[in-house]
Write a protein that holds these residues in place. Sequence first.
Motif, short mmCIF file in Angstrom:
data_model
loop_
_atom_site.label_atom_id
_atom_site.label_comp_id
_atom_site.label_asym_id
_atom_site.label_seq_id
_atom_site.Cartn_x
_atom_site.Cartn_y
_atom_site.Cartn_z
N LYS A 914 0.85 -1.20 0.00
CA LYS A 914 0.00 0.00 0.00
C LYS A 914 0.88 1.26 0.00
CE LYS A 914 -3.96 -2.21 2.21
NZ LYS A 914 -4.71 -2.43 3.46
N GLU A 915 1.94 1.24 0.79
CA GLU A 915 2.85 2.39 0.85
C GLU A 915 3.51 2.62 -0.51
OE1 GLU A 915 5.72 2.20 3.98
OE2 GLU A 915 4.21 1.74 5.50
N GLU A 916 3.93 1.53 -1.15
CA GLU A 916 4.59 1.65 -2.45
C GLU A 916 3.61 2.20 -3.49
OE1 GLU A 916 8.06 0.55 -3.38
OE2 GLU A 916 8.06 1.06 -1.27
N ARG A 917 2.39 1.72 -3.41
CA ARG A 917 1.37 2.18 -4.37
C ARG A 917 1.08 3.66 -4.18
NH1 ARG A 917 -4.25 0.08 -2.89
NH2 ARG A 917 -3.92 1.76 -1.40
N ASN A 918 1.03 4.10 -2.94
CA ASN A 918 0.68 5.48 -2.65
C ASN A 918 1.87 6.44 -2.77
OD1 ASN A 918 -1.94 4.62 -2.12
ND2 ASN A 918 -1.53 4.28 0.08
#
Length: 919
Positions: A914-918
């Motif tokens: 999720k962090e990488e996506r955001n």
Amino acid sequence: MDYKDTINLPKTNFKMKANLVEKEPTILKKWEEIDIANYIKNHRKDCEKFILHDGPPYANGDIHIGTALNKILKDIVLKYKTLKGFNTPYIPGWDTHGLPIEHNVTTQLGEKANELNKLQIRKICEEYALKFVDIQRNSFKRLGVIGFWDTPYLTLDPKYEAKVLEVLKSLVDSGNVYRGKKPIYWCTECKTALAEAEVEYHDHTSDSIYVKFPMKDEKETYIIIWTTTPWTLPANTAIAVHPDYDYSKIKVDGEYWILAKDLIKRTLQEANISNFEIIETYKGKELEGRKAFHPFMNRESLIVLADYVTLEDGTGCVHTAPGHGVDDYKTGLKYNLPMISPVDDKGYFTKEAGKYEGLKIWDANKVIIKDLNDSHFLVAAGKITHSYPHCWRCKNPIIFRATEQWFIDLEKNGYREKVLEQIKEVNWIPKWGENRITSMVKERPDWVISRQRAWGIPIPAVKCKNCGEVIFNSEIIENFIEIVKENGTNAWFEKNIEDLLPHGITCSKCGSSKFEKEEDILDVWIDSGASFEAVVNSTEDLKKFPVDLYLEGSDQHRGWFQSSIFLSVAKHGIAPYKSVLTHGFIKDEEGRKMSKSLGNVVNPKEVVDKYGADILRLWVASADYTVDIKISYNILQQQVETYRKLRNTLRFLLGNIYDYDPKKDSIAYEDMLEIDRWAILKLHKLIREITKAYENYEFYKVHYLLNNFCTIDMSATYLDIIKDRLYVEGKNSNLRRSAQTVLYETVLALTKMMAPILPFTAEEVYDHLDELKTYETIFAETWPSYNENYIDKGLEEKWDKILDFRDDVLKALEEKRKEKLIGNSLEAKVIVELSDDFLKEVISSYDSTFIADILIVSQFELGIVDNGFDGRNGKIKVVKAEGEKCERCWKVDPNTGLDTEFPNVCPRCASVLKEERNG
């Protein structure tokens, strides 16, 4: 979604397969393109100098494993000193004069050599030497040795030759050079005088005879001598006895024999005689002045006293021939004995030997023994095998022979004592080197510096045609030096005598102005020994005197180290070096000397062609070179394995910093994870210890420390633990960047520390750092510094405990793997009941997930263990981890699959995604 694409897998073009044999030449080409010696010099031009002065190898064949060892050791020292910030210009040199070269040339020429004059021989020798300079130069460059290869020093260079003569002139000016007739080592095959440094000792079988010398004015009385050189008997003029030994006159078969009392039984045993009667006994000094008749020459033999007579062998009555032995010569001077030396330069008897004229001395032995037997003067004859001097070049036994030679007087003006004082000022590595060279300098006789050969620097002496006086003075040398600067030393053989001498010179004895040239050449050890003046003090880049280091084999205590200090003291009053480092000789795996006949010779070219130069260099670094060093292809294969481990570590480090920029991604030490701080601790401790080892020239310690750090601290421990964090955590997360900071600092420091030993690999790694590197070559970089604050003893002790505990857990996991309970360790949960209170407190202070990561398992807990593996600090139980396997990180977690957006992954991976996506 394919989670494999979300993992930060290593990326590097640094291949696991080294392929050194193909890769090293491309690096050599790069070094040539950037002119590496000058490139480094320009980056160090304002730095303090460290000068290692190169001892010149002979230009008479390709390099062997010993010369490879020597050059690699020198290169390791200089590369280290360069990285430490010193200006270290290395000018290689070659000894291009002397017997080794001339011997090979004349051997190749065969009979044709006899048809050529000295000038023609010299020109062929020069071509031969220069050919091998090129061959050896290419071989040394291939080993990765960096230096000014295009401008080496050569002892045949006219400017060099002139400097040698200047050094010689300082000895002539002081009155320490003289011409004299005294026995010196002589090779009858090479037809020249030899210095001590040109003599080797090998076992040799000699005739052993006991001979009766009839006593003058004493009927039927004989003094019995023993000798292992029957051929020297024609030169006998005396018999030496010890003043304080007991000598007996014994009755044997109606004759009376005189010999040392303690050697009677042994002598009679050799003669197969059992019955004898002691008539009288007296001290040796009572025999002094009495005379015996020579058994086959028409002369008397005086009985003299000498302290060197021993009771170890023979009869205690020593046959004395002043023309054929150093001790004999000294005795001859003391008693004013005739100095007869009836042997020519080829080893044949002259007229003075009477009936033996024309016989080769070695052939004469059996003739002399037969004659002694026929005349009943032979008491006994046999054979003895003993250590005997041999020529270093042709390997034949040599003789002592009295001839007219040029000598350096080592006593005059306190010369020897000055040298001995300077020896004390030098740092000898190993320490025993000081005692070795000291004893050699104390014991060596006056230095015979003339040679009866063609190839070398001529001694510019002349002989008066009128009275035969030989003249050699400063005026003649000075004049010749100026000629040599322009024309080289061939001028001595090319020019007329009138063009070689100062104007108006006359004979100091008779006043004549008619001279002829003497054609002796200088001992080649004068050539090389004067290199401090001809190279160091004559080259702007090198000027630092004394130099920091001489580094050669331990045989040079009697060779180059000694000739250099003698000549430097003569010229400047001080030793030419601050430190002297010596290495041993190379033996095979079983400790035997390298020999073609044994088939155990290891050729450095073959090693390089098979493995690459870095493997040979790694072997050099692995050895304690202060003693004899073993090599074989089995030993080299062990270095291949060591190299593979080092390279594997480097590849991992490079592969995991592909997206790291130290300017913006580094994590401060205090913000790092504790395991990362532990790795920094280990790195800085390594830097400290390796720096100390290099400073002490203990390269085998560097080898051990590098290997230990890469295989244990890194590969088996730290890198194993952080793989999950590097691959699975967010690309830009502090968790990952913390580990990458360690990896970047480690790869840079490691590469610099291994660069002196593995220059090709270090350069390859440096090139793979791409934009992270500063210079064209790693050798313009600076040595890594260590921070004592990072070497946290408390942290180290704590982690020693944790890692000991980890070792026990790994053993427990291995047992369960063998039992097929688990496959990968991430399938396991570890439960531990600790008995060590300190360790229990430490482990309890961490999150259980952190400990699980250290152990590379999915779950960990402290608890009660009924039946488990008995570790050193408690019981360990391994069970299957609870939950499902995460498809991304492979850890087992009870909550895997709960996230609907990223199915089949654990909560940690879902969060990272999720962090990488955001962003």
